[in-house]
Design a protein around this motif. Structure first.
Motif, PDB file in Angstrom:
ATOM      1  N   ASP A  32       0.849  -1.194   0.000  1.00  0.00           N
ATOM      2  CA  ASP A  32       0.000   0.000   0.000  1.00  0.00           C
ATOM      3  C   ASP A  32       0.891   1.253   0.000  1.00  0.00           C
ATOM      4  O   ASP A  32       1.507   1.607   1.016  1.00  0.00           O
ATOM      5  CB  ASP A  32      -0.887  -0.063   1.254  1.00  0.00           C
ATOM      6  CG  ASP A  32      -1.899   1.069   1.299  1.00  0.00           C
ATOM      7  OD1 ASP A  32      -1.614   2.152   0.746  1.00  0.00           O
ATOM      8  OD2 ASP A  32      -2.954   0.864   1.915  1.00  0.00           O
ATOM      9  N   GLN A  33       0.921   1.948  -1.183  1.00  0.00           N
ATOM     10  CA  GLN A  33       1.833   3.094  -1.338  1.00  0.00           C
ATOM     11  C   GLN A  33       1.458   4.247  -0.403  1.00  0.00           C
ATOM     12  O   GLN A  33       2.327   4.992   0.052  1.00  0.00           O
ATOM     13  CB  GLN A  33       1.837   3.578  -2.798  1.00  0.00           C
ATOM     14  CG  GLN A  33       2.384   2.555  -3.790  1.00  0.00           C
ATOM     15  CD  GLN A  33       3.840   2.164  -3.500  1.00  0.00           C
ATOM     16  OE1 GLN A  33       4.632   2.954  -2.977  1.00  0.00           O
ATOM     17  NE2 GLN A  33       4.197   0.924  -3.806  1.00  0.00           N
ATOM     18  N   THR A  34       0.169   4.384  -0.115  1.00  0.00           N
ATOM     19  CA  THR A  34      -0.259   5.481   0.768  1.00  0.00           C
ATOM     20  C   THR A  34       0.348   5.299   2.161  1.00  0.00           C
ATOM     21  O   THR A  34       0.853   6.256   2.771  1.00  0.00           O
ATOM     22  CB  THR A  34      -1.808   5.485   0.886  1.00  0.00           C
ATOM     23  OG1 THR A  34      -2.334   5.290  -0.411  1.00  0.00           O
ATOM     24  CG2 THR A  34      -2.323   6.759   1.484  1.00  0.00           C
ATOM     25  N   LEU A  36       3.061   3.628   2.910  1.00  0.00           N
ATOM     26  CA  LEU A  36       4.510   3.835   2.846  1.00  0.00           C
ATOM     27  C   LEU A  36       4.838   5.327   2.852  1.00  0.00           C
ATOM     28  O   LEU A  36       5.756   5.782   3.552  1.00  0.00           O
ATOM     29  CB  LEU A  36       5.091   3.169   1.589  1.00  0.00           C
ATOM     30  CG  LEU A  36       4.904   1.643   1.478  1.00  0.00           C
ATOM     31  CD1 LEU A  36       5.550   1.110   0.201  1.00  0.00           C
ATOM     32  CD2 LEU A  36       5.504   0.938   2.690  1.00  0.00           C
ATOM     33  N   GLU A  37       4.053   6.110   2.090  1.00  0.00           N
ATOM     34  CA  GLU A  37       4.313   7.543   1.982  1.00  0.00           C
ATOM     35  C   GLU A  37       4.084   8.235   3.336  1.00  0.00           C
ATOM     36  O   GLU A  37       4.871   9.087   3.765  1.00  0.00           O
ATOM     37  CB  GLU A  37       3.408   8.149   0.890  1.00  0.00           C
ATOM     38  CG  GLU A  37       3.849   9.497   0.349  1.00  0.00           C
ATOM     39  CD  GLU A  37       5.366   9.619   0.101  1.00  0.00           C
ATOM     40  OE1 GLU A  37       5.964   8.677  -0.446  1.00  0.00           O
ATOM     41  OE2 GLU A  37       5.959  10.667   0.504  1.00  0.00           O
ATOM     42  N   THR A  67       9.637   0.215   2.130  1.00  0.00           N
ATOM     43  CA  THR A  67       9.781  -0.233   0.746  1.00  0.00           C
ATOM     44  C   THR A  67       8.589  -1.111   0.379  1.00  0.00           C
ATOM     45  O   THR A  67       7.906  -1.630   1.267  1.00  0.00           O
ATOM     46  CB  THR A  67      11.105  -1.039   0.578  1.00  0.00           C
ATOM     47  OG1 THR A  67      11.172  -1.538  -0.744  1.00  0.00           O
ATOM     48  CG2 THR A  67      11.168  -2.218   1.528  1.00  0.00           C
ATOM     49  N   ASP A  68       8.382  -1.289  -0.947  1.00  0.00           N
ATOM     50  CA  ASP A  68       7.356  -2.261  -1.367  1.00  0.00           C
ATOM     51  C   ASP A  68       8.016  -3.514  -1.919  1.00  0.00           C
ATOM     52  O   ASP A  68       7.362  -4.372  -2.494  1.00  0.00           O
ATOM     53  CB  ASP A  68       6.392  -1.642  -2.395  1.00  0.00           C
ATOM     54  CG  ASP A  68       7.121  -1.169  -3.654  1.00  0.00           C
ATOM     55  OD1 ASP A  68       8.363  -1.341  -3.733  1.00  0.00           O
ATOM     56  OD2 ASP A  68       6.449  -0.625  -4.557  1.00  0.00           O
TER      57      ASP A  68
END
Ligand SMILES: NC(=O)c1ccc[n+]([C@@H]2O[C@H](COP(=O)([O-])OP(=O)(O)OC[C@H]3O[C@@H](n4cnc5c(N)ncnc54)[C@H](O)[C@@H]3O)[C@@H](O)[C@H]2O)c1
Length: 438
Positions: A32-34, A36-37, A67-68
């Protein structure tokens, strides 16, 4: 220590913040990029008391990265915590898709990693999942061996949403399921400082402990609410009642009645439960959990009877007849129910119970015997030794030192022993030993 955390939801994000706070270098991995950000910016991906400060400090402390890329996470750490979701499907079964996929990814990462690695499963998974699913997947994709190149262990997470940082720092127990001393030592380094017992057990037991705890909590809440509804209908203050129930730390909030064993019975528990269910019915109070307690107890007796009948033997020796050790009270004794069933099946039954002397029984107890199992006197023997000698199946329903000694001395390889009391000397018995629910 260099730690990676896979899955940055409630469990993973709190662990990431707390491990970084405790001085470890942590890399968080999520798809989930959100999330991570947010972590990169020092913000929290979940709403929890204390998380904003914890995540801000983690970002400024320079010990956290995200990281992903699973490969990256494994490469940059010596130990990985797996905290991905294990949600329920619509039919109630556990959806292991995320944890299986992750096992594949970390397996591929292990293929290229040099050096030993510990995987700690913190997601709730049913017993057998680590050994039967997760380990084979990692071994297949890494080409390496569990217990040699890496270890997979299970550590149940006991934190509760709403107080998770406090629970992380103050768990009721640290339970680690592993047979690897190397993995155990890594976890002692990470969690040995916590103010609680550190228990090492088998992986399967650790997996089951988490379920037993959560089911117990659900059961307790439902019990309190059903007592609440019953009290309300009878104009009783339910808070006062449950407050006093909780103050009894000898019989109520204690290990009493919480050991797997045989069915309950006696002159009070079944009678009072039935009486309260009658009141509930009359007052239109639905108490489905309490209403099924006796059904469950009967299922337990049936299970023991079925275990004996399925052995296909003729001669049965029943040791114990009263409803528990230390009494001659036969009313509502589950052992009497067993005896009746064996008589009905035409089996050759002998009974030994030193506390039940039929000639001496009086009043309600005597009436119970005469009405329920009138042939009981002729089936009772005064000699435990002769019962043990004759029986093909021994049912041990009494915990008594003298009886245990006879069993240790005289039990034979050709006998089946059904243990209802968790015999302490079970390892010294001959015969085909079986516990009623263990
Ligand atoms: N929430 C709790 O209070 C609690 C307490 C004890 C145990 N548990 C157990 O812990 C586990 C996690 O619970 P949660 O509430 O933190 O879950 P969650 O759903 O909040 O978080 C799971 C995270 O895993 C991530 N994820 C899924 N697949 C991934 C992959 N292949 N690689 C990296 N990340 C991946 C998801 O994006 C998500 O962010 C569950 O098994 C749960 O039963 C939860």
């Amino acid at each position: 220590m260099n730690v990676s955390i896979f899955g940055l939801g409630y469990v993973g994000a709190v662990s990431l913040g707390c491990l970084a706070r405790d001085g470890h270098v942590v890399v968080g991995v999520d798809l989930d990029q959100t999330k991570l950000e947010l972590i990169r910016q020092g913000a929290t991906p979940i709403i929890e008391e204390g998380m904003e400060t914890l995540m801000r400090d983690a970002a400024t402390g320079g010990r956290v990265d995200v990281t992903d890329d699973a490969m990256d996470g494994v490469q940059r750490s010596d130990v990985s915590f797996v905290c991905v979701g294990t949600p329920a499907r619509s039919n109630g079964s556990q959806d292991l898709t995320a944890i299986r996929r992750l096992s594949e990814q970390v397996g591929k990462a292990m293929k290229v990693k040099t050096g030993y690695h510990v995987f700690v499963i913190r997601s709730t998974v049913f017993p057998g999942t680590v050994e039967d699913s997760i380990v084979p997947i990692i071994e297949e994709h890494s080409g390496k061996k569990n217990g040699q190149d890496f270890d997979v262990c299970f550590q149940p997470e006991f934190l509760r949403e709403g107080s998770s940082i406090k629970d992380y720092d103050n768990p009721p127990l640290t339970v680690v399921g592993t047979d690897s001393v190397r993995a155990e030592n890594v976890l002692r380094d990470l969690f040995g400082h916590l103010p609680c017992e550190f228990i090492v057990t088998s992986i399967r037991t650790a997996e089951m402990v988490k379920y037993a705890c959560n089911i117990f909590h659900a059961l307790k809440a439902t019990f309190a609410n059903e007592i609440g509804r019953l009290s309300q209908a009878m104009l009783v203050d339910s808070h006062a009642v449950m407050d006093m129930v909780c103050r009894d730390t000898r019989l109520n909030i204690s290990p009493a009645y919480l050991r797997p064993g045989f069915a309950f019975g006696g002159s009070c528990l079944p009678k009072d439960l039935k009486a309260m269910l009658y009141v509930a019915k009359n007052k239109d109070v639905s108490v489905p959990m309490l209403a099924n307690v006796l059904t469950s107890n009967t299922v337990h007796i049936d299970h023991a009877i079925e275990t004996v009948l399925s052995a296909g033997k003729k001669s049965i020796g029943l040791i114990g007849l009263s409803f528990k050790s230390g009494t001659d009270d036969l009313r509502e004794s589950p052992l009497v129910v067993m005896a009746e069933r064996f008589i009905g099946k035409g089996l050759d039954l002998q009974i030994y119970d030193p506390e039940v002397n039929v000639a001496r029984l009086m009043g309600a107890n005597r009436r119970f015997i005469e009405e329920t199992i009138p042939h009981i006197a002729s089936l009772m023997t005064k000699s435990c030794e002769s019962l043990v000698e004759k029986a093909d199946v021994l049912i041990v329903g009494l915990n008594d030192a003298a009886i245990m000694e006879v069993l240790v001395q005289q039990s034979r390889d050709d006998q089946i022993i059904l243990d209802l009391v968790n015999i302490p000397q079970k390892d010294r018995l001959r015969g085909n030993y079986q516990g009623v629910c263990w």
